[in-house]
Scaffold this active site. Structure first.
Site, mmCIF file in Angstrom:
data_model
loop_
_atom_site.group_PDB
_atom_site.id
_atom_site.type_symbol
_atom_site.label_atom_id
_atom_site.label_comp_id
_atom_site.label_asym_id
_atom_site.label_seq_id
_atom_site.Cartn_x
_atom_site.Cartn_y
_atom_site.Cartn_z
ATOM 1 N N ARG A 47 0.830 -1.219 0.000
ATOM 2 C CA ARG A 47 0.000 0.000 0.000
ATOM 3 C C ARG A 47 0.861 1.264 0.000
ATOM 4 O O ARG A 47 0.530 2.260 -0.616
ATOM 5 C CB ARG A 47 -0.959 -0.002 1.217
ATOM 6 C CG ARG A 47 -1.704 1.321 1.412
ATOM 7 C CD ARG A 47 -2.992 1.182 2.216
ATOM 8 N NE ARG A 47 -2.816 0.456 3.461
ATOM 9 C CZ ARG A 47 -2.239 0.949 4.568
ATOM 10 N NH1 ARG A 47 -1.778 2.185 4.592
ATOM 11 N NH2 ARG A 47 -2.116 0.208 5.650
ATOM 12 N N TYR A 99 -17.287 17.530 -14.515
ATOM 13 C CA TYR A 99 -17.592 16.103 -14.554
ATOM 14 C C TYR A 99 -18.597 15.786 -13.424
ATOM 15 O O TYR A 99 -18.415 16.244 -12.288
ATOM 16 C CB TYR A 99 -16.298 15.307 -14.386
ATOM 17 C CG TYR A 99 -16.533 13.826 -14.382
ATOM 18 C CD1 TYR A 99 -16.882 13.164 -15.551
ATOM 19 C CD2 TYR A 99 -16.439 13.089 -13.202
ATOM 20 C CE1 TYR A 99 -17.130 11.800 -15.545
ATOM 21 C CE2 TYR A 99 -16.675 11.726 -13.194
ATOM 22 C CZ TYR A 99 -17.024 11.088 -14.370
ATOM 23 O OH TYR A 99 -17.269 9.745 -14.360
ATOM 24 N N ASP A 171 -8.251 19.437 -14.166
ATOM 25 C CA ASP A 171 -8.595 18.099 -14.652
ATOM 26 C C ASP A 171 -8.263 18.092 -16.143
ATOM 27 O O ASP A 171 -8.936 18.726 -16.943
ATOM 28 C CB ASP A 171 -10.085 17.820 -14.410
ATOM 29 C CG ASP A 171 -10.505 16.422 -14.866
ATOM 30 O OD1 ASP A 171 -9.820 15.834 -15.733
ATOM 31 O OD2 ASP A 171 -11.530 15.914 -14.371
ATOM 32 N N LYS A 196 -9.529 6.860 -19.068
ATOM 33 C CA LYS A 196 -9.883 7.340 -20.398
ATOM 34 C C LYS A 196 -8.686 7.200 -21.352
ATOM 35 O O LYS A 196 -8.275 6.100 -21.619
ATOM 36 C CB LYS A 196 -10.399 8.779 -20.289
ATOM 37 C CG LYS A 196 -11.423 8.988 -19.138
ATOM 38 C CD LYS A 196 -12.713 8.234 -19.330
ATOM 39 C CE LYS A 196 -13.590 8.171 -18.085
ATOM 40 N NZ LYS A 196 -13.875 9.445 -17.419
HETATM 41 C C1 LIG Z 1 -14.204 9.878 -16.170
HETATM 42 C C2 LIG Z 1 -13.821 11.218 -15.671
HETATM 43 C C3 LIG Z 1 -13.537 11.434 -14.311
HETATM 44 C C4 LIG Z 1 -13.675 10.338 -13.262
HETATM 45 O O1 LIG Z 1 -12.747 9.331 -13.441
HETATM 46 P P1 LIG Z 1 -12.964 7.789 -13.010
HETATM 47 O O2 LIG Z 1 -11.726 7.163 -13.541
HETATM 48 O O3 LIG Z 1 -14.228 7.310 -13.640
HETATM 49 O O4 LIG Z 1 -13.054 7.748 -11.523
HETATM 50 C C5 LIG Z 1 -13.136 12.705 -13.919
HETATM 51 N N1 LIG Z 1 -13.028 13.707 -14.813
HETATM 52 C C6 LIG Z 1 -13.306 13.547 -16.122
HETATM 53 C C7 LIG Z 1 -13.176 14.712 -17.044
HETATM 54 C C8 LIG Z 1 -13.713 12.299 -16.601
HETATM 55 O O5 LIG Z 1 -14.004 12.151 -17.888
#
Ligand SMILES: *Cc1c(COP(=O)(O)O)cnc(C)c1O
Length: 375
Positions: A47, A99, A171, A196
């Site tokens: 961890r 998001y 982000d 993604k």
């Molecule tokens: C999918 C997404 C998230 C969240 O991510 P997870 O991997 O699903 O927890 C946050 N910000 C954006 C812009 C996203 O497309």
């Protein structure tokens, strides 16, 4: 001589290292053997740290031109860690188009821990300035936004933040580190849903945080280690493998998107197209328009017929995979909003968001053309 990112993502080992393999071995172990009782080992308990996560985190830092990278077990846990560098009583300025999971996190859990939030349309920078209070600690940015790809001026928001002693969190999921580098523009924290584009194969749930500042590094690391939100060993290995092809996937996806943009402009069955590839503000802070494009079909009552005719794009949620994914925000990602809020954001029945994959662009265009022509 320094290698480029493309090369650094590929090379896991060099001759003469501890192991001589093309890929990093998978250390599937929760404990690491101590050489002596007073020796402070590199890795002891999984961890806290482990070889596969360490290797991946080096790649994540390299990608974003940052000093310290952290791999989390989801984009959401990465975002939570970055927002939780703030303390009870602090106020954070969020984008109006953020998001959905981030909105939920801020409005439920983090609110209970006495963080407060304002959502403002950050594309007008005065809105951000006006939202600053004496308790404001951070500004959280998402650009381009989802699903209408609105662009926020990252440099301008950072300038406002610095003047007011605030930190900026970006982000960067939609543009990837290859398309946009917020740390290089002066941001303090960059987060990704690595689920993604970074993962790119629609098979790993993961998140990333990258920072330069030592104090922020300590804080993010504490969150990851103490709360146990680090990415699991096998997923670290897999994500590290997928990063080897990020540059080539991203190149194909962004080139395909440009071709689709031209096609959508030429088709009379499409009324609105959302894509920042020709937006001068976006291009002043990013390399190109990215690989997400949204569009509205002319006859909005035919949304179901349109998707029924498609053969190539997956009709689903998520984005950033090698396969094109068509999503329908009104009935998926933005279902929780009221009808009025959706109308305000342009999220109507005929709006679709396409995450463009690495298929042959001509095939994709032909498929979408026949579906549009048939409705
Ligand atoms: C999918 C997404 C998230 C969240 O991510 P997870 O991997 O699903 O927890 C946050 N910000 C954006 C812009 C996203 O497309």
């Amino acid at each position: 001589m320094d290698n480029s990112i493309e090369t650094d993502m590929i090379i896991d080992n060099k001759r003469g290292h501890e192991y001589d393999t093309a890929n990093q071995p998978l250390y599937y172990s929760t404990a690491f053997i101590r050489k002596s009782l007073d020796d402070e080992e590199d890795h002891l308990y999984v961890r806290n740290s482990n070889p596969n996560r360490e290797k991946l985190e080096e790649k994540l830092a390299r990608l974003e031109n940052g000093k310290y990278g952290f791999a989390f077990n989801s984009g959401m846990s990465a975002i939570a860690a970055s927002l939780m560098t703030c303390s009870p009583g602090d106020h954070i300025i969020m984008p109006a188009d953020m998001y959905g999971g981030t909105y939920e996190l801020s409005r439920t859990i983090l609110k209970r821990y006495q963080l407060s939030f304002s959502e403002v349309d950050q594309t007008v920078s005065d809105n951000v300035t006006n939202a600053i209070t004496e308790n404001t600690k951070a500004i959280y940015i998402e650009t381009p936004s989802n699903p209408t790809l609105k662009v926020t001026d990252i440099r301008k928001i950072i300038e406002i933040a610095r003047k007011n002693n605030l930190i900026t969190i970006v982000d960067n999921t939609f543009m990837t580190p290859l398309g946009q580098n917020p740390l290089s523009l002066g941001a303090d924290i960059v987060v990704h849903s690595a689920t993604k584009f970074l993962g790119g194969h629609s098979d790993v749930l993961a998140g990333a945080v990258i920072v330069n500042d030592e104090r922020l590094k300590e804080s993010i690391q504490e969150m990851q280690v103490v709360m146990g939100t680090g990415l699991g060993t096998y997923d670290c290995w897999t994500l590290g493998q997928h990063l080897k092809t990020l540059a080539i996937r991203w190149k194909q996806s962004t080139e395909n998107t440009e071709k689709l943009y031209k096609f959508f402009k030429s088709h009379e069955g499409v009324t609105d197209i959302y894509y920042p590839g020709e937006d001068s503000l976006h291009l002043s802070q990013a390399n190109h328009g990215g690989a997400v494009i949204s569009f509205r079909i002319k006859d909005e009552s035919k949304a179901q017929q349109f998707v029924d005719k498609l053969n190539i794009p997956l009709v689903s949620v998520s984005l950033g995979g090698v396969e094109s994914i068509l999503s329908h925000p009104r009935t998926s990602s933005h279902l929780a909003l009221t009808e009025e809020e959706r109308q305000d954001r342009g999220i109507t029945e005929g709006l679709f968001r396409l995450s463009v994959g690495i298929e042959n662009a001509d095939d994709l265009i032909a498929d979408i053309r026949q579906a549009l022509d048939s409705i």
